[in-house]
Design an enzyme around this catalytic site. Structure first.
Site, short mmCIF file in Angstrom:
data_model
loop_
_atom_site.label_atom_id
_atom_site.label_comp_id
_atom_site.label_asym_id
_atom_site.label_seq_id
_atom_site.Cartn_x
_atom_site.Cartn_y
_atom_site.Cartn_z
CD GLU A 1 24.85 54.85 12.52
OE1 GLU A 1 25.16 53.97 11.80
OE2 GLU A 1 24.75 56.08 12.37
CG ASN B 1 27.34 56.83 6.20
OD1 ASN B 1 27.63 57.42 5.36
ND2 ASN B 1 27.09 57.26 7.34
CD1 TRP B 2 29.92 53.55 0.84
CD2 TRP B 2 30.57 54.49 -1.11
NE1 TRP B 2 29.87 52.71 0.13
CE2 TRP B 2 30.12 53.21 -1.31
CE3 TRP B 2 30.60 55.32 -2.06
CZ2 TRP B 2 30.04 52.65 -2.45
CZ3 TRP B 2 30.90 54.85 -3.26
CH2 TRP B 2 30.47 53.64 -3.64
CE LYS B 3 30.31 57.12 8.96
NZ LYS B 3 30.70 57.09 10.51
CD GLU C 1 30.26 60.65 11.09
OE1 GLU C 1 30.05 60.60 10.14
OE2 GLU C 1 30.61 59.69 11.75
CB SER D 1 32.35 49.46 15.37
OG SER D 1 33.18 50.78 15.49
CG HIS E 1 25.47 59.88 10.45
ND1 HIS E 1 26.40 60.41 11.29
CD2 HIS E 1 25.54 58.72 10.37
CE1 HIS E 1 27.03 59.31 11.45
NE2 HIS E 1 26.73 58.24 10.82
N GLY F 1 32.94 54.18 14.44
CA GLY F 1 34.33 54.63 14.11
C GLY F 1 35.21 54.19 14.84
N GLY G 1 29.57 51.88 8.41
CA GLY G 1 30.29 52.92 7.66
C GLY G 1 31.70 52.59 7.34
N GLY G 2 32.91 52.38 7.96
CA GLY G 2 34.16 52.14 7.65
C GLY G 2 34.13 50.76 6.86
P1 PGA Z 1 31.20 52.92 11.69
O1 PGA Z 1 29.98 53.91 11.20
O2 PGA Z 1 30.38 51.52 10.96
O3 PGA Z 1 32.22 53.06 10.93
O4 PGA Z 1 31.09 52.85 13.05
C1 PGA Z 1 28.70 53.89 11.22
C2 PGA Z 1 27.79 55.02 10.81
O5 PGA Z 1 28.40 56.26 11.17
O6 PGA Z 1 27.02 54.95 10.05
#
Ligand code: PGA
Length: 251
Positions: A167, A9-11, A97, A212, A95, A173, A233-234
């Site tokens: 998640e 997930n590149w966000k 966010e 993470s 998600h 993050g 994500g990251g």
């Molecule tokens: P993260 O994000 O790996 O940066 O914690 C995961 C996500 O939000 O899908």
């Protein structure tokens, strides 16, 4: 046996230049054959990524879709039918966010889930509790409600063509990861909730862990019986790290 899935997930990250770099890195990866791998770029870059990854065994998806499945008058949104037309095969819905920052409700998320499926996309339903909810002992209740809304609205059968990603919001993050045991407990509860309605659907559905995940903790997490891969994500913005996570899912 469920085939593992690792999705990046590149966000809201990337520029044309950095996306081109990432594509180059992804093209060079040795990916394990027994694992489905996908990346979810910002919509603007989906075409660039699909073209750039042509011939590579890597699926491309989106991070969100509109509540309405078909194109029409809905300013600023992108329909699942358009994502499908662009070559996407999966899409995140719900998600944290978007739940938290944009106020997406369980009801809206159900509609997006249905819209995605009606256009042949696989929805990846994201669920998870906040730190306060975990500390209050409400994790399974919160996750159960998020999942339960979609089961109630669309029926358990909808999960025969879907993925669920657990998640924990406190792990996204932050560098804090749920321990494999903490994650497994929630994954088992998700599968049990589905099994109470339909055991076959529950056995087949892939449940991803996200929050993470890095190459260093992926093997342990993916080793748990109800964890079928990860939503990254990251770490998915670094091709080599992402490749190592994909290989961990193949072990
Ligand atoms: P993260 O994000 O790996 O940066 O914690 C995961 C996500 O939000 O899908």
């Amino acid at each position: 046996m469920r085939r593992p899935l690792v999705a990046g997930n590149w966000k809201m990250h990337g520029t044309r230049t950095s996306v081109a770099e990432l594509i180059k890195g992804l093209r060079q990866l040795a990916l394990p054959t027994g694992v489905d791998v996908a990346v979810l770029p910002p919509c603007l870059y989906i075409n660039q990524v699909i073209q750039g990854l042509d011939g590579k065994a890597l699926a491309v998806g989106a991070q969100n879709c509109a509540v309405e499945p078909m194109q029409g008058a809905l300013t600023g949104e992108i329909a699942a039918s358009q994502l499908s037309d662009a070559g996407c095969t999966l899409v995140l819905v719900g998600h944290s966010e978007r739940r938290q920052i944009l106020g997406e409700s369980d009801g809206v998320i159900s509609r997006k889930f249905a819209a995605a499926q009606s256009c042949g996309l696989v929805p990846v339903l994201c669920v998870g509790e906040t730190r306060e909810q975990r500390e209050a002992g409400k994790t399974l209740e919160v996750v159960g409600r998020q999942l339960g809304t979609v089961i109630e609205d669309l029926g358990v059968g909808a999960f025969s063509r879907a993925v669920v990603a657990y998640e924990p919001v406190w792990a996204i993050g932050t560098g804090l990861t749920a321990s494999p045991e903490q994650a497994q407990e929630v994954h088992a509860a998700i599968r049990a909730q589905l099994a109470a309605e339909n055991a076959e659907v529950a056995r087949g559905v892939r449940l991803l862990y996200g929050g993470s995940v890095k190459a260093a903790n992926a093997v342990e997490l993916f080793g748990m019986p109800d964890i079928d891969g990860g939503l990254i994500g990251g770490a998915s913005l670094n091709a080599d790290e992402f490749g190592a996570i994909c290989r961990a899912a193949g072990n």
